[in-house]
Motif scaffolding. Sequence first.
Motif, mmCIF file in Angstrom:
data_model
loop_
_atom_site.group_PDB
_atom_site.id
_atom_site.type_symbol
_atom_site.label_atom_id
_atom_site.label_comp_id
_atom_site.label_asym_id
_atom_site.label_seq_id
_atom_site.Cartn_x
_atom_site.Cartn_y
_atom_site.Cartn_z
ATOM 1 N N UNK H 74 -9.866 -44.892 18.056
ATOM 2 C CA UNK H 74 -8.512 -46.653 17.855
ATOM 3 C C UNK H 74 -8.505 -46.824 19.256
ATOM 4 N N UNK H 78 -7.599 -52.412 16.505
ATOM 5 C CA UNK H 78 -6.082 -52.372 16.664
ATOM 6 C C UNK H 78 -5.417 -52.342 15.113
ATOM 7 N N UNK H 79 -7.052 -51.952 13.844
ATOM 8 C CA UNK H 79 -6.813 -51.605 12.921
ATOM 9 C C UNK H 79 -5.579 -49.841 12.773
ATOM 10 N N UNK H 80 -4.839 -49.591 12.360
ATOM 11 C CA UNK H 80 -4.086 -48.013 12.114
ATOM 12 C C UNK H 80 -5.104 -47.064 11.663
#
Lengths: 159, 159, 159, 159, 159, 159, 159, 159
Positions: H74, H78-80
């Motif tokens: 994470x 910036x992807x979930x």
Amino acid sequence: MKVAIVMGSDSDFPVVEKTVTILKKFGIDLEVRVLSAHRTPHQALAFSENAEKNGFDVIIAAAGKAAHLPGVLAAVTILPVIGLPIKSSTLDGMDSLFSIVQMPTGIPVATVAINGAENAALLAIHIMALKYDVLKDKLREYRKQMAAEVEAKDKALKY
Amino acid sequence: MKVAIVMGSDSDFPVVEKTVTILKKFGIDLEVRVLSAHRTPHQALAFSENAEKNGFDVIIAAAGKAAHLPGVLAAVTILPVIGLPIKSSTLDGMDSLFSIVQMPTGIPVATVAINGAENAALLAIHIMALKYDVLKDKLREYRKQMAAEVEAKDKALKY
Amino acid sequence: MKVAIVMGSDSDFPVVEKTVTILKKFGIDLEVRVLSAHRTPHQALAFSENAEKNGFDVIIAAAGKAAHLPGVLAAVTILPVIGLPIKSSTLDGMDSLFSIVQMPTGIPVATVAINGAENAALLAIHIMALKYDVLKDKLREYRKQMAAEVEAKDKALKY
Amino acid sequence: MKVAIVMGSDSDFPVVEKTVTILKKFGIDLEVRVLSAHRTPHQALAFSENAEKNGFDVIIAAAGKAAHLPGVLAAVTILPVIGLPIKSSTLDGMDSLFSIVQMPTGIPVATVAINGAENAALLAIHIMALKYDVLKDKLREYRKQMAAEVEAKDKALKY
Amino acid sequence: MKVAIVMGSDSDFPVVEKTVTILKKFGIDLEVRVLSAHRTPHQALAFSENAEKNGFDVIIAAAGKAAHLPGVLAAVTILPVIGLPIKSSTLDGMDSLFSIVQMPTGIPVATVAINGAENAALLAIHIMALKYDVLKDKLREYRKQMAAEVEAKDKALKY
Amino acid sequence: MKVAIVMGSDSDFPVVEKTVTILKKFGIDLEVRVLSAHRTPHQALAFSENAEKNGFDVIIAAAGKAAHLPGVLAAVTILPVIGLPIKSSTLDGMDSLFSIVQMPTGIPVATVAINGAENAALLAIHIMALKYDVLKDKLREYRKQMAAEVEAKDKALKY
Amino acid sequence: MKVAIVMGSDSDFPVVEKTVTILKKFGIDLEVRVLSAHRTPHQALAFSENAEKNGFDVIIAAAGKAAHLPGVLAAVTILPVIGLPIKSSTLDGMDSLFSIVQMPTGIPVATVAINGAENAALLAIHIMALKYDVLKDKLREYRKQMAAEVEAKDKALKY
Amino acid sequence: MKVAIVMGSDSDFPVVEKTVTILKKFGIDLEVRVLSAHRTPHQALAFSENAEKNGFDVIIAAAGKAAHLPGVLAAVTILPVIGLPIKSSTLDGMDSLFSIVQMPTGIPVATVAINGAENAALLAIHIMALKYDVLKDKLREYRKQMAAEVEAKDKALKY
């Protein structure tokens, strides 16, 4: 004298079966339902909202993990709701217990031990005995038998 | 309609006081006692054994640490016993909760949240409402007020 | 030299049996009883109240879950009471331990490890050795043997 | 009648002081020592090894965190050792409790509640009462006073 | 390059064996001992006090339950002591972990995961690599192999 | 002799400051850095990857909550990494401890007590003493002083 | 871009306020509501059932104790629901966390840390960035600033 | 629509397999990788840094013990990122859960239940449904089927 037993999942039935056994032993009418606070929330709510007028005296709700069912049912009925925390495969039942017993102010759930299926039934009976005198004598008799069994085991010990 | 509130120690009273407030609000007769499962065991047992014939409908027992009081009282009465775990200075209430809720098969204690004093009272009222119809309406009214308060707070938010 | 071993349930006996073995090895008289703080509370209390005059020196009380037995017995005797927490099917023994060890001020219970059946016996013997000199030598001998066993295992290692 | 109170650190004294008060109230001779299982291990061992011949009847050992002191002392004496877990700034006393109560087979430590300083003293007195009859009457008297105090508080309640 | 592996009980060996395997793979001399902080305290202390002059670089101490061994050994040597908490039959290793890692100020124990036997060995090697350059290359090589194994498993996946 | 102290956040400094104090007392060169495993991951990795060639002997990494920093640094250096779990505002340090100590096989982190800042420094010194003989004498001296302080406190007690 | 923030009680607002701050900083439209799974269950359900058609992209639900709100909302919407466990006065947030994260199969709740109010907002933004490209750049910028702040603190250290 | 499933170890696959099954059922493209935050940190970081441009919408990261993988991934995308805590052989999954969910401010991880493999997939789908309308209908259909299954089980009960 009628008790609703609601499970969040039919996988809880091996535990809940002991609740059924005790209630039957006391001659209590009962209905067992699979209703999920998360997968069938409207049915769960509708069941609880109608429980009083459908003649139930007490609701017993069994659930595991993030066990919301007892609290969700309690929120929409004024019948006493008994919460039975079911031990699942992680956290040793602590998640179920905390999710059921730690209810915020306003909506109580009468919580029994993790996997305490017999006591869920007995608590329902103690509660109903307030209203149904016949249960008082049955409870006194049950306790006598229970004591007699302990005494028999005590005597059977060879030390 | 009469409820006994039994504390293991008078140091539990600041929590238990909220139980008293709710019960009075509902017009329930009550008696508050300090009776210890360990320091005055015979008085505690005698109280519970006589609770039914002394006109009590429900017993609420509050205790902390190795909180044996609710279970000990429940063992000698067929009245429903509500256990209220009190948080003490170590273990964050977990010892009180486990000591009260994990009752062995045969003698259930209806456990509420740690320091859940209001809910102990409300649970007693839900239980007594089985027998006393007047409480049903009061509970419905209480819930309406509770909902109204939440709604008022919801509206008061400026976001 | 006489020790009472009291179990809350005969299902605790597989653990408690190791307590018996150690006590017998030291030549201590013993009586094993099944007495429940909840199912046979009066018998449990009567036993403990009479334990001193019946010639017992120490009481060992084994119980699981909301394990009230050791505290309840301790409340009505001035004999030293040793609490042996039994691990049950949920919470890994933590409930039994907290219910036994976290006794409120005034009534102590000498708690040993979860399922620590041998140590319950040994603690009783260390306590009785204050009074019975014969046990002092036996304890010294026991410790020597225990050390010798560790040393033998140490030597047997091939690394 | 003489009891040794050993602390792992003088920062434990505010808790341990209550142990001293109780012992003095019962007229027990006592010696309070700061001996660390880790910082002064040889002095700690020497103290415990000589405790019996120096006339001590019981050792009370108070320690926090990874609380090894009670077990380390118990390993080199046949006197009964009482472990008093002290709550420190993290983990709410659970580390101290587990480090003291979970002793492996062979060397028991009689554990009391976290910060249960008074009960550590009382347990020592119950143990010594096996040997010193004078303590039996004092304990009976103490319990009567304790019960009287609870009764007075019970009467003082205005509900 | 020599490491001492000390177990509190030979029942810990199935876990500790993996420590031996890693150390041998790195060509480290080692000695495995069964020395108990409680059952053979003097031998345990003597071993640790002499470890430095007997040519050991690091001590690995494995113990379960109230796991005092690592702390007790660390108290009498200035060699780095690595604590390996062993999971026993109750409390899921939490007692062993807390008893080892929560050492009070002054005597540190380098603690690895519960049953983290391989990491106890690797930590010893990382520590010794400060002094023995040959280990630096071996560690780099080991890490490369470890990465290669992960990469192979990554490639072997069919998704 | 040079130690890197890396914190995940400068809010950890009040705890970490005690690590600095001990290291300075022993005359160890040190560098304190704020490097986050999550907010500045590349800088954290780069620091650790270069630590060996920049002359560091040991890395001490302090972090709270989901404390990944020590493990992340350890993954890219063969220097010994000491993990210092910081207690934050929830869970009493248990989350930090578990996140640091429970490292999977292959990458060990030498974990000390929650908020055990002094011991993090001392462990670094014990480790470096393998290589730097001067530290051996300083450690022996430090232990003597520590013992002397305990002895002084022991003597100062008036009981 | 619109986020609903639902609290079980307005006493949660001091924590939730930080969620609001972050969302505003990113220019996200938001609505904050007090809706209780237990005290206003129908309003809570209705809100969640209509959330999608009312233009919300994500729901953030904050609750403490037996925190059922996030799961109850998630049960009646296909919008992603983020659960924010609030620490209350007992059990250190563990009850809230378990009640939210341990959701049974079928209805997931995206759980963040206890009192992790900022991260609840950021998670919502990461999720919405899948759909709204403008948020991607803002997130990259936010992370740069966050890194810059850590770097500034790193440089400001005098060691 | 593409999801990355990253495991810290291929031993996690028996749990993770259920994540794969759900995603395939919804017609989601997926890639399953074994990438370790500790054993192959650079590959793990590189994968996450490139995940966005490689067309992934969501990353699901499964890990046990000190489960750093979700947080580490994470930190550089910036992807979930969805964290799936895997229960390992000690501590019943509590270490994995705390290591994943208790992320410090700035870098959120959307955490699901311990071994909650299906919910990790479903959460990814709920998130992607924000962007891909086709998933909305599939989710509604899935929920209908799930409800239907509960209803069928409810009807099948003979009580």
